[in-house]
Each structure stands twice: as C-alpha cells, then as structure tokens.
Design an enzyme around this catalytic site. Sequence first.
Site, PDB file in Angstrom:
ATOM      1  N   GLU A  16      -8.864  13.440 -18.229  1.00 22.26           N
ATOM      2  CA  GLU A  16      -7.682  13.242 -17.297  1.00 22.26           C
ATOM      3  C   GLU A  16      -7.987  11.869 -16.933  1.00 22.26           C
ATOM      4  O   GLU A  16      -6.676  10.970 -16.780  1.00 22.26           O
ATOM      5  CB  GLU A  16      -7.884  14.253 -16.323  1.00 22.26           C
ATOM      6  CG  GLU A  16      -7.546  15.572 -16.591  1.00 22.26           C
ATOM      7  CD  GLU A  16      -7.830  16.589 -15.400  1.00 22.26           C
ATOM      8  OE1 GLU A  16      -7.624  16.208 -14.283  1.00 22.26           O
ATOM      9  OE2 GLU A  16      -8.079  17.832 -15.627  1.00 22.26           O
ATOM     10  N   TYR A  32     -16.173  20.930 -17.023  1.00 18.70           N
ATOM     11  CA  TYR A  32     -15.536  20.723 -16.017  1.00 18.70           C
ATOM     12  C   TYR A  32     -15.425  18.951 -16.041  1.00 18.70           C
ATOM     13  O   TYR A  32     -14.540  18.297 -16.083  1.00 18.70           O
ATOM     14  CB  TYR A  32     -16.083  20.928 -14.641  1.00 18.70           C
ATOM     15  CG  TYR A  32     -15.025  21.398 -13.526  1.00 18.70           C
ATOM     16  CD1 TYR A  32     -13.765  20.630 -13.656  1.00 18.70           C
ATOM     17  CD2 TYR A  32     -15.279  22.422 -12.590  1.00 18.70           C
ATOM     18  CE1 TYR A  32     -12.765  21.232 -12.735  1.00 18.70           C
ATOM     19  CE2 TYR A  32     -14.657  22.825 -11.687  1.00 18.70           C
ATOM     20  CZ  TYR A  32     -13.402  22.258 -11.639  1.00 18.70           C
ATOM     21  OH  TYR A  32     -12.407  22.596 -10.615  1.00 18.70           O
TER      22      TYR A  32
END
Length: 247
Positions: free
Chosen positions: A176, A169
């Site tokens: 990103e 995660y």
Amino acid sequence: MASSEEDGAGGGGGSLEEKEKGRKRRLGALATAWLIGYNIAMTAGWLVLAIAMARFYMQKGTYKGLYKTIQKTLKFFQTFAVLEVVHCAVGIVHTSVLVTGVQVSSRIFMVWFITHSIKQIQNEESVILFLVVWTVTEITRYSFYTFSLLNHLPYFIKWARYNFFIILYPAGVAGELLTIYAALPYVKKTGIFSLRLPNKYNVSFDYYYFLIIVMASYIPLFPQLYFHMLWQRRKVLHGEVIVEKDD
Ligand SMILES: CCCCCCCCCCCCC/C=C/C(=O)SCCNC(=O)CCNC(=O)[C@H](O)C(C)(C)COP(=O)(O)OP(=O)(O)OC[C@H]1O[C@@H](n2cnc3c(N)ncnc32)[C@H](O)[C@@H]1OP(=O)(O)O
C-alpha cells in the site's frame, strides 16, 4: 460474534423478562443467519478474485493488465466490507468499531482514491503485492468467521487466521505504501483532487500533501492494528486473557 442468548428459561411464561429474552434470542438467530450469509458471500467474492488473478497470470504470463481485469470484483467486494463497521456499530459483532473502521477505510481509500483514480500506477508491482496479500487474508478471514458461526471450524483455518497476518500484514502495508508513493508524481503533476486558490470557497486543499500525511499516519496506526491482531492471536490460539471478554 452474535450470541444466541441460550440461557433463557423455557416454557411459555408471559413475564416481561421472558419476553425480552425471547426477543433477544430471535435477534441473535437473525443476526447469526445474516452474518453467515455475509461471510459466505465475502469468501466467495475473494475466491473469485483469487481465481481470476491466477487465470490471468497463467494465460498472459504477466501481471500487466491484471488490475484492469479484476477491478470491478475488487471494488464491489472491498466496498461491501463497509458493512463490517455497521456490524460492530449495531453490536452484532463484538469487536472495536475503531479498529475495524481504520482497517476498512484504509482499504476503501486505496481502492477508490488511489488505484482507481490514478490509472498510471495500476500496473505497479506494489499493486499486485497488496492485491495478493488482501486476497489471501480475506479468504482465510471470512472462511474463519463462516466456519466459526457454523460451529465447525477446522484447526488449520483457525491457525491460518491467526498466523498468516504476521507476514501478510507488513507485506500488505508495504504494498500500500509503495503504491501511494508511486502515485505521488502523478498527483503532483495533475493536481487531482486538489483545490487551488483563488476559488469561490476560499479554501485550498493539496492532495499531494494529504497523501504524505496518510503515509505518515501508518506509523502510529499500523502498530496498533498489528498488536491488536497479536493480542487476538494469544487469546484465540493460546487461550490467554479470556477472562477479559465482555458480557
Ligand atoms: C481517509 C483515509 C484513511 C487512511 C488511513 C490510513 C491509516 C492506515 C493505517 C493502517 C493500515 C492497515 C492496512 C491494512 C493492510 C492489510 O489489510 S494487509 C493484509 C493483512 N491484513 C490482515 O491480516 C488484517 C488483519 N486485521 C484484521 O483482521 C482487522 O484488524 C479486523 C478486520 C479489524 C479484525 O479484527 P477483530 O475483529 O478484532 O478480530 P477477530 O479476532 O477476527 O474478531 C473478533 C470477534 O469478532 C467476530 N467477528 C468479526 N468479524 C466478524 C464477521 N464478519 N462475522 C462474524 N464474526 C465476526 C469474531 O468472530 C470474534 O468474535 P469472538 O470469537 O466472539 O471473539
């Protein structure tokens, strides 16, 4: 996950209550069949993506050009994941529409409004980082759902589903954020998706600042998703807070 409401009284009685139970049971079976098909398709899609990425890297010895090769498959399967929000909204999957919505919309945003639209960043290392992370995550997640629905869940898949995310995660989020950051100069230079005044609507929109707001929104939103997953992990792997489950 969709339940089959198996506690109904047997027999062919005709009371309204029994008819309702029968209807729910059929709906449960139909929803379960749909979810099995959906999860198998998604596992297969992300596996195809994993194989395509591995083959590209082994043949070319570089990640440059990788995104271009796999983009169609990525766009198709990531966009298809919008159905996950629908599953929650119609109640065949018992999970939060909000949590799923944030997760899915941030992915769709990355795919269409960043990586697809700003070609100059497609060969960034950060793109490869989030692609690899998403792929591992989704193969694990969808195979977890599939095997769970078939009542044959191998422990290592369950373990992987609720442990891999601890590293994946933050790694995905880093990929990103770095990708959006890399896009900023091009967005500023080209004015893509921006609306400048004067125009007939008398509205202005600056995509550059919008992206900065999106990046900032990870600060409050990501910890909530992460803690949600830690919470799920405690529930599933350690059997905690099961009494709080609805129904
Ligand atoms: C306009 C622009 C907007 C931009 C917004 C920007 C802000 C963004 C900030 C946050 C950014 C996040 C970026 C994400 C990056 C990455 O993904 S990196 C890769 C690593 N990622 C992960 O590890 C993802 C982990 N997260 C999740 O899995 C999500 O939180 C989830 C997808 C929402 C899943 O959560 P949840 O559903 O609650 O967990 P589960 O335990 O898996 O499921 C709960 C129950 O629901 C059943 N279920 C869910 N889906 C299905 C399905 N497809 N099929 C069948 N069943 C399903 C599941 O079985 C559980 O049921 P029970 O067993 O009955 O409880």
